[in-house]
Scaffold this motif. Structure first.
Motif, PDB file in Angstrom:
ATOM      1  N   LEU A 367       0.833  -1.210   0.000  1.00  0.00           N
ATOM      2  CA  LEU A 367       0.000   0.000   0.000  1.00  0.00           C
ATOM      3  C   LEU A 367       0.862   1.252   0.000  1.00  0.00           C
ATOM      4  O   LEU A 367       0.611   2.204  -0.736  1.00  0.00           O
ATOM      5  CB  LEU A 367      -0.927   0.010   1.216  1.00  0.00           C
ATOM      6  N   LYS A 368       1.906   1.221   0.834  1.00  0.00           N
ATOM      7  CA  LYS A 368       2.781   2.397   0.892  1.00  0.00           C
ATOM      8  C   LYS A 368       3.513   2.593  -0.421  1.00  0.00           C
ATOM      9  O   LYS A 368       3.680   3.723  -0.887  1.00  0.00           O
ATOM     10  CB  LYS A 368       3.762   2.251   2.046  1.00  0.00           C
ATOM     11  N   ALA A 369       3.974   1.493  -1.022  1.00  0.00           N
ATOM     12  CA  ALA A 369       4.679   1.598  -2.299  1.00  0.00           C
ATOM     13  C   ALA A 369       3.760   2.185  -3.372  1.00  0.00           C
ATOM     14  O   ALA A 369       4.204   2.890  -4.260  1.00  0.00           O
ATOM     15  CB  ALA A 369       5.184   0.229  -2.723  1.00  0.00           C
ATOM     16  N   LEU A 370       2.464   1.877  -3.254  1.00  0.00           N
ATOM     17  CA  LEU A 370       1.520   2.372  -4.255  1.00  0.00           C
ATOM     18  C   LEU A 370       1.075   3.800  -3.962  1.00  0.00           C
ATOM     19  O   LEU A 370       0.282   4.368  -4.706  1.00  0.00           O
ATOM     20  CB  LEU A 370       0.294   1.464  -4.324  1.00  0.00           C
ATOM     21  N   GLY A 371       1.550   4.343  -2.849  1.00  0.00           N
ATOM     22  CA  GLY A 371       1.247   5.747  -2.596  1.00  0.00           C
ATOM     23  C   GLY A 371       0.418   6.015  -1.354  1.00  0.00           C
ATOM     24  O   GLY A 371      -0.114   7.111  -1.191  1.00  0.00           O
ATOM     25  N   ALA A 372       0.294   5.016  -0.470  1.00  0.00           N
ATOM     26  CA  ALA A 372      -0.437   5.262   0.771  1.00  0.00           C
ATOM     27  C   ALA A 372       0.439   6.055   1.721  1.00  0.00           C
ATOM     28  O   ALA A 372       1.607   5.711   1.923  1.00  0.00           O
ATOM     29  CB  ALA A 372      -0.846   3.946   1.420  1.00  0.00           C
ATOM     30  N   ALA A 373      -0.092   7.138   2.273  1.00  0.00           N
ATOM     31  CA  ALA A 373       0.633   7.890   3.291  1.00  0.00           C
ATOM     32  C   ALA A 373       0.451   7.187   4.630  1.00  0.00           C
ATOM     33  O   ALA A 373      -0.440   6.349   4.781  1.00  0.00           O
ATOM     34  CB  ALA A 373       0.103   9.318   3.359  1.00  0.00           C
ATOM     35  N   ASP A 374       1.293   7.551   5.599  1.00  0.00           N
ATOM     36  CA  ASP A 374       1.147   6.976   6.941  1.00  0.00           C
ATOM     37  C   ASP A 374      -0.284   7.144   7.434  1.00  0.00           C
ATOM     38  O   ASP A 374      -0.861   6.252   8.054  1.00  0.00           O
ATOM     39  CB  ASP A 374       2.094   7.683   7.927  1.00  0.00           C
ATOM     40  N   ASP A 376      -3.021   7.258   5.717  1.00  0.00           N
ATOM     41  CA  ASP A 376      -3.958   6.302   5.103  1.00  0.00           C
ATOM     42  C   ASP A 376      -3.930   4.967   5.841  1.00  0.00           C
ATOM     43  O   ASP A 376      -4.972   4.376   6.121  1.00  0.00           O
ATOM     44  CB  ASP A 376      -3.586   6.069   3.632  1.00  0.00           C
TER      45      ASP A 376
ATOM     46  N   LEU B  87      10.507   5.516  -1.257  1.00  0.00           N
ATOM     47  CA  LEU B  87      10.142   4.562  -0.202  1.00  0.00           C
ATOM     48  C   LEU B  87      11.128   4.652   0.954  1.00  0.00           C
ATOM     49  O   LEU B  87      10.856   4.198   2.053  1.00  0.00           O
ATOM     50  CB  LEU B  87      10.162   3.132  -0.760  1.00  0.00           C
ATOM     51  N   SER B 107       6.484  13.420   4.500  1.00  0.00           N
ATOM     52  CA  SER B 107       6.185  12.021   4.172  1.00  0.00           C
ATOM     53  C   SER B 107       4.858  11.928   3.418  1.00  0.00           C
ATOM     54  O   SER B 107       4.642  11.030   2.609  1.00  0.00           O
ATOM     55  CB  SER B 107       6.144  11.164   5.438  1.00  0.00           C
ATOM     56  N   GLU B 108       3.984  12.896   3.663  1.00  0.00           N
ATOM     57  CA  GLU B 108       2.710  12.967   2.943  1.00  0.00           C
ATOM     58  C   GLU B 108       2.961  13.229   1.449  1.00  0.00           C
ATOM     59  O   GLU B 108       2.412  12.567   0.571  1.00  0.00           O
ATOM     60  CB  GLU B 108       1.886  14.112   3.531  1.00  0.00           C
ATOM     61  N   ALA B 111       4.439  10.314  -0.256  1.00  0.00           N
ATOM     62  CA  ALA B 111       3.409   9.334  -0.605  1.00  0.00           C
ATOM     63  C   ALA B 111       2.736   9.733  -1.920  1.00  0.00           C
ATOM     64  O   ALA B 111       2.483   8.890  -2.782  1.00  0.00           O
ATOM     65  CB  ALA B 111       2.377   9.235   0.513  1.00  0.00           C
ATOM     66  N   ARG B 114       4.979   8.847  -4.761  1.00  0.00           N
ATOM     67  CA  ARG B 114       4.903   7.420  -5.109  1.00  0.00           C
ATOM     68  C   ARG B 114       3.621   7.120  -5.873  1.00  0.00           C
ATOM     69  O   ARG B 114       3.571   6.256  -6.728  1.00  0.00           O
ATOM     70  CB  ARG B 114       4.946   6.559  -3.836  1.00  0.00           C
ATOM     71  N   ASN B 115       2.580   7.848  -5.515  1.00  0.00           N
ATOM     72  CA  ASN B 115       1.275   7.566  -6.111  1.00  0.00           C
ATOM     73  C   ASN B 115       1.144   8.142  -7.528  1.00  0.00           C
ATOM     74  O   ASN B 115       0.628   7.488  -8.425  1.00  0.00           O
ATOM     75  CB  ASN B 115       0.184   8.134  -5.202  1.00  0.00           C
ATOM     76  N   ILE B 120       5.761   1.389  -9.517  1.00  0.00           N
ATOM     77  CA  ILE B 120       6.803   0.434  -9.110  1.00  0.00           C
ATOM     78  C   ILE B 120       6.380  -0.998  -9.441  1.00  0.00           C
ATOM     79  O   ILE B 120       5.233  -1.393  -9.202  1.00  0.00           O
ATOM     80  CB  ILE B 120       7.091   0.512  -7.594  1.00  0.00           C
ATOM     81  N   PHE B 122       7.767  -5.016  -8.775  1.00  0.00           N
ATOM     82  CA  PHE B 122       8.726  -5.776  -7.969  1.00  0.00           C
ATOM     83  C   PHE B 122       9.002  -7.149  -8.584  1.00  0.00           C
ATOM     84  O   PHE B 122       8.209  -7.672  -9.371  1.00  0.00           O
ATOM     85  CB  PHE B 122       8.176  -5.982  -6.557  1.00  0.00           C
ATOM     86  N   LEU B 143      -6.142   5.282  -3.593  1.00  0.00           N
ATOM     87  CA  LEU B 143      -5.221   6.122  -2.820  1.00  0.00           C
ATOM     88  C   LEU B 143      -5.144   7.527  -3.399  1.00  0.00           C
ATOM     89  O   LEU B 143      -4.937   8.489  -2.671  1.00  0.00           O
ATOM     90  CB  LEU B 143      -3.834   5.474  -2.792  1.00  0.00           C
TER      91      LEU B 143
END
Ligand SMILES: Nc1ncnc2c1ncn2[C@@H]1O[C@H](COP(=O)(O)OP(=O)(O)OP(=O)(O)O)[C@@H](O)[C@H]1O
Ligand SMILES: [Mg+2]
Lengths: 467, 263
Positions: A367-374, A376, B87, B107-108, B111, B114-115, B120, B122, B143
């Motif tokens: 989820l975080k890799a896909l863009g979830a913030a802390d 979320d 990340l 960090s927001e 995110a 990343r979105n 990405i 893997f 998200l």
């Protein structure tokens, strides 16, 4: 993430570990159920007491007496409230017809009735009993004071009929006869009657006994003669062991229509006092008046107005206030014990969510890799806790309601075997339902704080590294 | 050994590439770089020792470039990729993506980076096993708070592009490895990021399936129509890198050991 997405994801995560999450939710439900069961019992008992008190007319009745005529303090031994202290400055007055009319004219006063009580001997051959007889106004018919009455109310205000309290009925009857078998029978009451003495000049001419004396007749003195009268039993109230019958102000063994009781001219204690006090009394004087208010809310105001007129006024509002305080504390304790179970359940939530974090490390990483913030991730875990809380709360209320029904049923069966009718000791008001569900959700969210922030802080690189 | 498989690319000049990608100069950042790394280090403290997973690396990746990161196991390839992805945060140095310094983002914002900016992929696909392909691909849209009504169309389009339109209701376990990786690529692309990062995308696949995936990635890099993308791919296989990449950067012990421009 939007709230809709959060709840959707939360719900599906919960479904994925259905057994574990159901058990956790069940834990919350049991906690909520115990809370609801205990509090409903508290509320039910309170309502039971409130009902009895209301039935006794305690909430809407003000008792009025002449100020001097209560040398032993106010009836019920009550404390004097501050209003009376101010009223003490007003000179005391005689409780006569003028005063009665004045009181009746006060706002919110429904009716004013003289308190008519006397001791008599009741005879139903071969038994006889000393009994407290009270006059009952017609308004009592619908006041709830006679809930559970077998037979009927008086056929009219002047009917020579009597309603007998259940316990008294048992004592008058032979062993083993049900109280209701008294209905239709004639009971003889023997009492002390007051007969006015004619002025000294006519004394010789007035020999006729048992002659009714009008209230307006000048009482130059009176003689006391024993008198008897027959009354037909039309009603029997439930006996005290089945939780019925009038209590409090109106408590008596037998009831006559108020007008009938007045006409009997039974000697009252006040008569003797008045006689020794002054020679020239005019008109009817009352030992006490019962004032009925249109609502309990008006009682305090009426009480104050009457006190300012120079009478001693008393109501049980203050006493019931203490009763309410007692129940508030009682409910608080029940609530605390009920909450303990919920506290245990909240540990269950914490445990389940912490376990879920360990299991779902990878998912959190993805989820975080896909863009979830802390935020979320935190909200997702919060939502899961909240959904469990909501489900547990709703289910718990149902469960608690079921437990309450079971307790109610068991009490009814138990009391039924003892020959008593069972009062309703169980009540689930809407505020309790909503409050319990809200409480469950709040507790669950609070339990979610630690797991959620732990999940949010998870390092995604770490979480994704190993298979 | 250099193996040429029959896929040919017409290499356009950079400004032309940028124009087809619809990338403005500011978006691309200074000097038209999608990524600009300046003296980036990522050190780990293990007891008394310092592990320099990435050590003082400076690297520019042009917008629209296909960069391959090569190197032995433990040379810091994944660490560098994670830093670019946002990340992970560097111990020192700066990384600019589309002109914005990742090290200085909250960090927001990271995110969001990343979105929106990054997709990405893997080695082990990392699809969520209990969700259908459709739901997996929808995640980045959720998200990004894309309106619900728009999502099904975009999910379908992304899965269609990787040839999985018929499998939308399937779960990852019901798919072959290659299909799973294609679904993961669809998920990485659904938010239309400018940069695709891939950490050994063919590492878990046999060579034939790996070729399929590489074809797919090459098609994303320079599609027949529409905008292309910047691609940074970590791989063990030199042959794949030489076949598809514009440039190969070889890492060794956290530093750049060699750079080769192929096209
Ligand atoms: N959290 C960590 N703590 C300590 N050392 C770490 C940590 N993460 C990575 N390393 C070290 O950093 C170095 C680089 O790791 P990295 O995963 O980037 O290598 P890699 O080039 O991707 O290797 P592979 O090809 O095997 O995936 C390794 O020596 C690794 O042990
Ligand atoms: Mg690696």
């Amino acid at each position: 993430m939007k709230l809709g997405d959060l709840t959707e994801l939360a719900a599906r995560n919960l479904r994925e570990a259905i057994l574990r999450n159901s058990l956790t939710t069940l834990g919350i439900a049991v906690g909520v159920a115990s809370l609801v069961a205990l509090l409903s019992l508290g509320v039910g008992l309170q309502q039971l007491v409130d009902r009895s008190v209301a039935r006794a007319g305690l909430f809407d009745t003000v008792s009025v007496r002449p100020r001097q005529s209560t040398p032993f303090g106010q009836p019920g031994g009550g404390r004097r409230n501050p209003r009376d202290a101010a009223a003490d400055l007003v000179p005391p007055r005689v409780l006569d017809d003028a005063a009665r009319k004045e009181i009746a004219a006060l706002p919110n006063v429904l009716e004013v009735n003289p308190e008519e009580r006397f001791t008599a001997e009741a005879r139903l051959d071969p038994n006889s009993q000393l009994v407290m007889v009270a006059g009952m106004p017609a308004s009592s018919q619908n006041s709830g004071a006679l809930d559970g009455l077998s037979g009927n109310f008086f056929s009219g205000p002047d009917a020579e009929e009597v309603i007998v309290q259940g316990d008294m009925a048992k004592r008058l009857l032979n062993e083993g006869q049900p109280p209701a078998s008294l209905l239709g029978k004639e009971i003889t009451l023997r009492f002390a009657q007051r007969q006015a003495l004619p002025p000294p000049s006519q004394q010789a001419a007035s020999d006729a006994p048992n002659q009714a004396v009008g209230p307006d007749e000048e009482a130059m003195g009176f003689s006391i003669v024993p008198s008897e009268k027959k009354f037909r039993v039309v009603g029997v109230t439930p006996s005290s062991d089945s939780g019925g019958g009038p209590v409090g102000f109106n408590n008596a063994g037998m009831y006559l229509p108020l007008a009938v009781a007045e006409k009997l001219q039974v000697v009252q204690q006040a008569d003797l006092r008045e006689m020794s006090r002054s020679g020239a009394a005019e008109g009817m004087r009352y030992a006490a008046l019962n004032v009925r208010a249109s609502s309990p809310a008006a009682v305090a105001q009426i009480e104050a107005s009457i006190a300012h007129m120079g009478f001693a006024a008393f109501s049980l509002i203050d006493v019931t206030r203490n009763l309410r305080t007692f129940f508030a504390i009682f409910d608080l304790f029940l609530g605390i014990f009920g909450s303990l179970a919920l506290a245990v359940a909240s540990l269950g939530i914490i445990n389940t969510l912490v376990m879920a974090i360990l299991e779902r490390r990878r998912e959190i990483g993805v989820l975080k890799a896909l863009g979830a913030a802390d935020r979320d991730v935190r909200q997702l875990f919060f939502a899961e806790a909240g959904v469990m809380g909501l489900a547990g709360g709703v289910f718990g209320v149902l469960l608690g309601w079921g437990i309450g029904r079971a307790i109610q049923f068991a009490t009814a069966v138990y009391l039924g075997r003892q020959g008593m009718n069972s009062p309703n000791i169980w009540s689930v008001p809407l505020w309790l339902v909503l409050g319990a569900v809200a409480f469950a959700v709040v507790i669950s969210l609070a339990s979610g704080i630690y797991p959620a922030s732990r999940a949010a802080k998870l390092d995604p690189v770490e979480a994704l590294r190993y298979e | 050994m250099i193996v040429h498989v029959g896929v040919e690319f017409t290499v356009k000049p950079l400004h032309a590439t940028l124009r087809t990608m619809n990338v403005t100069e500011t978006q691309a950042g200074l000097n038209g770089n999608a990524i600009h790394a300046d003296q980036v280090s990522r050190h780990y403290q293990m007891g008394g020792a310092t592990i320099r997973a990435v050590d003082q690396i400076s690297l520019d990746v042009r917008a629209g470039e296909f960069l391959a990161l090569l190197g032995a196991s433990g040379s810091g390839k994944s660490t560098l990729l994670n830093l670019i992805a946002g990340l992970d945060r560097p111990t020192s140095g700066a990384i600019f993506a589309q002109g914005r310094d990742l090290a200085r983002m909250s960090s927001e914002d990271l995110a969001k980076h990343r979105n929106h900016t990054i997709g990405i992929v893997f080695q082990s696909f990392q699809l969520l096993p209990r969700m259908t392909l459709e739901e997996n691909v929808e995640l980045p849209l959720r998200l990004a708070e894309i309106p619900r009504a728009e999502r099904p169309g975009r999910v379908r389009e992304a899965l269609d592009r990787v040839g999985l339109a018929a499998r939308v209701k399937h779960r990852p376990a019901e798919l072959s490895g290659g299909e799973q990786q294609r679904a993961a690529i669809a998920r990485a692309l659904v938010n239309q990021p400018m940069i695709l990062l891939a950490d050994e995308p063919t590492g878990n696949l046999d060579s034939k399936t790996g070729d399929e995936i590489m074809h797919l990635i090459a098609g994303i890099h320079r599609p027949a129509s529409g905008p292309g993308r910047t691609i940074i791919m970590v791989t063990h296989e030199r042959a794949l890198a030489e076949q598809y990449a514009d440039r190969i950067v070889t890492l060794s012990d956290g530093t750049i050991a060699r750079e080769e421009s192929l096209r």
